[in-house]
Design a protein around this motif. Structure first.
Motif, PDB file in Angstrom:
ATOM      1  N   ALA A 187      -1.398  -9.310  -4.212  1.00  0.00           N
ATOM      2  CA  ALA A 187      -1.059 -10.738  -4.125  1.00  0.00           C
ATOM      3  C   ALA A 187      -1.457 -11.272  -2.748  1.00  0.00           C
ATOM      4  N   TYR A 188      -2.756 -11.463  -2.581  1.00  0.00           N
ATOM      5  CA  TYR A 188      -3.331 -11.793  -1.265  1.00  0.00           C
ATOM      6  C   TYR A 188      -2.795 -13.116  -0.716  1.00  0.00           C
ATOM      7  N   GLY A 189      -2.853 -14.174  -1.518  1.00  0.00           N
ATOM      8  CA  GLY A 189      -2.383 -15.469  -1.041  1.00  0.00           C
ATOM      9  C   GLY A 189      -0.910 -15.454  -0.684  1.00  0.00           C
ATOM     10  N   ASP A 190      -0.104 -14.808  -1.499  1.00  0.00           N
ATOM     11  CA  ASP A 190       1.334 -14.734  -1.221  1.00  0.00           C
ATOM     12  C   ASP A 190       1.594 -13.989   0.092  1.00  0.00           C
ATOM     13  N   VAL A 195     -11.724  -2.037   1.617  1.00  0.00           N
ATOM     14  CA  VAL A 195     -10.419  -2.678   1.783  1.00  0.00           C
ATOM     15  C   VAL A 195     -10.365  -4.044   1.089  1.00  0.00           C
ATOM     16  N   GLU A 196     -11.500  -4.723   0.975  1.00  0.00           N
ATOM     17  CA  GLU A 196     -11.510  -6.034   0.316  1.00  0.00           C
ATOM     18  C   GLU A 196     -11.108  -5.916  -1.149  1.00  0.00           C
ATOM     19  N   VAL A 197     -11.475  -4.797  -1.778  1.00  0.00           N
ATOM     20  CA  VAL A 197     -11.075  -4.565  -3.166  1.00  0.00           C
ATOM     21  C   VAL A 197      -9.563  -4.481  -3.260  1.00  0.00           C
ATOM     22  N   GLY A 198      -8.948  -3.838  -2.286  1.00  0.00           N
ATOM     23  CA  GLY A 198      -7.495  -3.773  -2.255  1.00  0.00           C
ATOM     24  C   GLY A 198      -6.861  -5.144  -2.153  1.00  0.00           C
ATOM     25  N   HIS A 199      -7.413  -5.997  -1.297  1.00  0.00           N
ATOM     26  CA  HIS A 199      -6.878  -7.358  -1.178  1.00  0.00           C
ATOM     27  C   HIS A 199      -6.985  -8.114  -2.487  1.00  0.00           C
ATOM     28  N   TRP A 220       3.039  -8.897   5.590  1.00  0.00           N
ATOM     29  CA  TRP A 220       1.571  -9.006   5.618  1.00  0.00           C
ATOM     30  C   TRP A 220       0.929  -7.695   6.071  1.00  0.00           C
ATOM     31  N   VAL A 221       1.463  -7.088   7.107  1.00  0.00           N
ATOM     32  CA  VAL A 221       0.880  -5.825   7.582  1.00  0.00           C
ATOM     33  C   VAL A 221       1.014  -4.751   6.506  1.00  0.00           C
ATOM     34  N   HIS A 247       1.066  -5.312   3.347  1.00  0.00           N
ATOM     35  CA  HIS A 247       0.032  -5.669   2.362  1.00  0.00           C
ATOM     36  C   HIS A 247      -1.327  -5.108   2.785  1.00  0.00           C
ATOM     37  N   CYS A 248      -1.675  -5.270   4.053  1.00  0.00           N
ATOM     38  CA  CYS A 248      -2.974  -4.781   4.531  1.00  0.00           C
ATOM     39  C   CYS A 248      -3.061  -3.261   4.456  1.00  0.00           C
ATOM     40  N   ALA A 249      -1.963  -2.593   4.766  1.00  0.00           N
ATOM     41  CA  ALA A 249      -1.946  -1.130   4.649  1.00  0.00           C
ATOM     42  C   ALA A 249      -2.130  -0.712   3.196  1.00  0.00           C
ATOM     43  N   ALA A 250      -1.482  -1.428   2.278  1.00  0.00           N
ATOM     44  CA  ALA A 250      -1.647  -1.122   0.852  1.00  0.00           C
ATOM     45  C   ALA A 250      -3.079  -1.398   0.409  1.00  0.00           C
ATOM     46  N   ALA A 251      -3.702  -2.443   0.965  1.00  0.00           N
ATOM     47  CA  ALA A 251      -5.093  -2.746   0.630  1.00  0.00           C
ATOM     48  C   ALA A 251      -6.017  -1.623   1.092  1.00  0.00           C
ATOM     49  N   VAL A 252      -5.720  -1.033   2.247  1.00  0.00           N
ATOM     50  CA  VAL A 252      -6.496   0.115   2.711  1.00  0.00           C
ATOM     51  C   VAL A 252      -6.343   1.274   1.723  1.00  0.00           C
ATOM     52  N   SER A 253      -5.125   1.550   1.309  1.00  0.00           N
ATOM     53  CA  SER A 253      -4.901   2.651   0.364  1.00  0.00           C
ATOM     54  C   SER A 253      -5.632   2.411  -0.953  1.00  0.00           C
ATOM     55  N   LEU A 254      -5.607   1.175  -1.448  1.00  0.00           N
ATOM     56  CA  LEU A 254      -6.333   0.860  -2.677  1.00  0.00           C
ATOM     57  C   LEU A 254      -7.841   0.914  -2.450  1.00  0.00           C
ATOM     58  N   GLY A 255      -8.272   0.518  -1.255  1.00  0.00           N
ATOM     59  CA  GLY A 255      -9.688   0.638  -0.924  1.00  0.00           C
ATOM     60  C   GLY A 255     -10.136   2.083  -0.887  1.00  0.00           C
ATOM     61  N   VAL A 256      -9.275   2.967  -0.424  1.00  0.00           N
ATOM     62  CA  VAL A 256      -9.568   4.402  -0.464  1.00  0.00           C
ATOM     63  C   VAL A 256      -9.715   4.869  -1.908  1.00  0.00           C
TER      64      VAL A 256
END
Length: 259
Positions: free
Chosen positions: A215-218, A207-211, A234-235, A237-246
Motif C-alpha cells: 500500500a504505497y500511497g497509504d 525494491v520497486e516491485v515491492g512498493h 513508512w520505514v 513499508h520500505c523494509a518490507a518492499a526490500v524483502s519483496l524485492g528480494v
C-alpha cells in the motif's frame, strides 16, 4: 553532531523490519546463480523495477512489451531511462547528490515537461499528484527542505542504509521538487542509496516491485503525518518492499538456474 536518522532507526518496529530485510538480502547474495550471472540478474531486476515504478504512477505495461521495446508512453520511457542511468550515477551520489537528482529528472521527465524545466527545481507551487497526496509544499518551502535532505546525505549516520533510503525516497516523493516525474526520481534515489550505502552493492533487489505490491500511497501518507508512528510505518513499508524485492530477484535467479 545530532543523528536524526539514527533516532528514526530506533522507532518501534523499525529495527526488526530492517533486520529482516537485511537478512533477506544476505540470503539472496548467497544464491549460486550470482556466481556467474550477477550482471544479467541486475539487468532483469532493473527492468522489472522500471516497469513497477511506472505502474505506481499509473502506467502499467507488461514486461514482454518492454522487452520488445514497444512501450512508447513517455512516463514508461522515462522510468526505463532512469533505471539505465543509475549505473552511471552511483559514484557521484555520495559526493554530489544535487547533480544526480537533476540528471535523474532530465532522463525521467523528458517528454513530460518543457525542455527548459528538465533538471531544474520547480519555481512554481503546483506539482503533479498521481498518488493523491494533496498539494505539494510551496516552491520556497520545498527548496528549504531539499537543503535539509541534501545535508542529511552529506553527514555521517549510524542508521542502516534502509532508513536513509526510506527518508530520501519519502522526502522526494512528498516534496515533488521538480513538479513532474518526482516519483520516478524518488524511487531511483532510493535504489541508488541502497546500492551506494552498502545494502545492495550489485543492484540486485527489485525494491520497486515491492512498493507496487504494498500500500504505497497509504504508507507515504503515514510519513506525511510527521509522527513517529507514521514515519516508522513508512520505514517499515520500505523494509518490507526490500524483502519483496528480494523475493522477485530470487525468482529471476531460479528461472535462470532452470535455464
Amino acid at each position: 553532531m545530532s543523528d536524526p536518522l539514527a533516532a528514526i532507526a530506533r522507532f518501534p518496529g523499525v529495527p526488526e523490519a530492517v533486520d529482516e530485510a537485511r537478512q533477506a538480502v544476505d540470503r539472496l547474495y548467497r544464491h549460486r546463480v550470482l556466481r556467474r550471472a550477477s550482471p544479467a540478474v541486475s539487468t532483469e531486476s532493473s527492468l522489472r523495477g522500471a516497469r513497477a515504478s511506472a505502474a505506481i504512477e499509473g502506467v502499467d505495461v507488461p514486461l514482454d512489451v518492454l522487452r520488445r521495446d514497444e512501450a512508447h508512453d513517455p512516463l514508461v520511457q522515462g522510468a526505463l531511462r532512469a533505471s539505465a542511468e543509475m549505473g552511471r550515477l552511483g559514484a557521484t551520489w555520495r559526493k554530489a547528490p544535487r547533480q544526480v537528482l537533476a540528471r535523474l529528472h532530465v532522463v525521467a521527465a523528458a517528454g513530460l515537461t518543457p525542455q527548459e524545466e528538465l533538471g531544474r527545481p520547480r519555481a512554481f507551487d503546483e506539482a503533479s499528484d498521481p498518488l493523491s497526496l494533496g498539494p505539494a509544499p510551496a516552491a520556497a518551502d520545498t527548496a528549504a527542505r531539499m537543503e535539509g535532505l541534501l545535508g542529511l546525505l552529506e553527514q555521517p549516520t549510524k542508521a542502516p542504509a534502509i532508513v536513509l533510503a526510506a527518508v530520501v525516497h519519502a522526502e522526494l516523493a512528498v516534496l515533488r521538487p521538480f513538479g513532474t516525474a518526482d516519483g520516478i526520481v524518488a524511487r531511483s534515489a532510493e535504489r541508488l542509496t541502497l546500492v551506494e550505502y552498502g545494502l545492495d552493492p550489485k543492484s540486485l533487489v527489485a525494491v520497486e516491485v515491492g512498493h507496487l505490491e504494498l500500500a504505497y500511497g497509504d504508507a507515504l501518507r503515514a510519513y506525511l503525518s510527521g509522527t513517529p508512528e507514521g514515519v516508522g510505518a513508512w520505514v517499515q513499508h520500505c523494509a518490507a518492499a526490500v524483502s519483496l524485492g528480494v523475493r522477485e530477484t530470487t525468482a529471476i535467479c531460479e528461472a535462470m538456474q532452470r535455464g
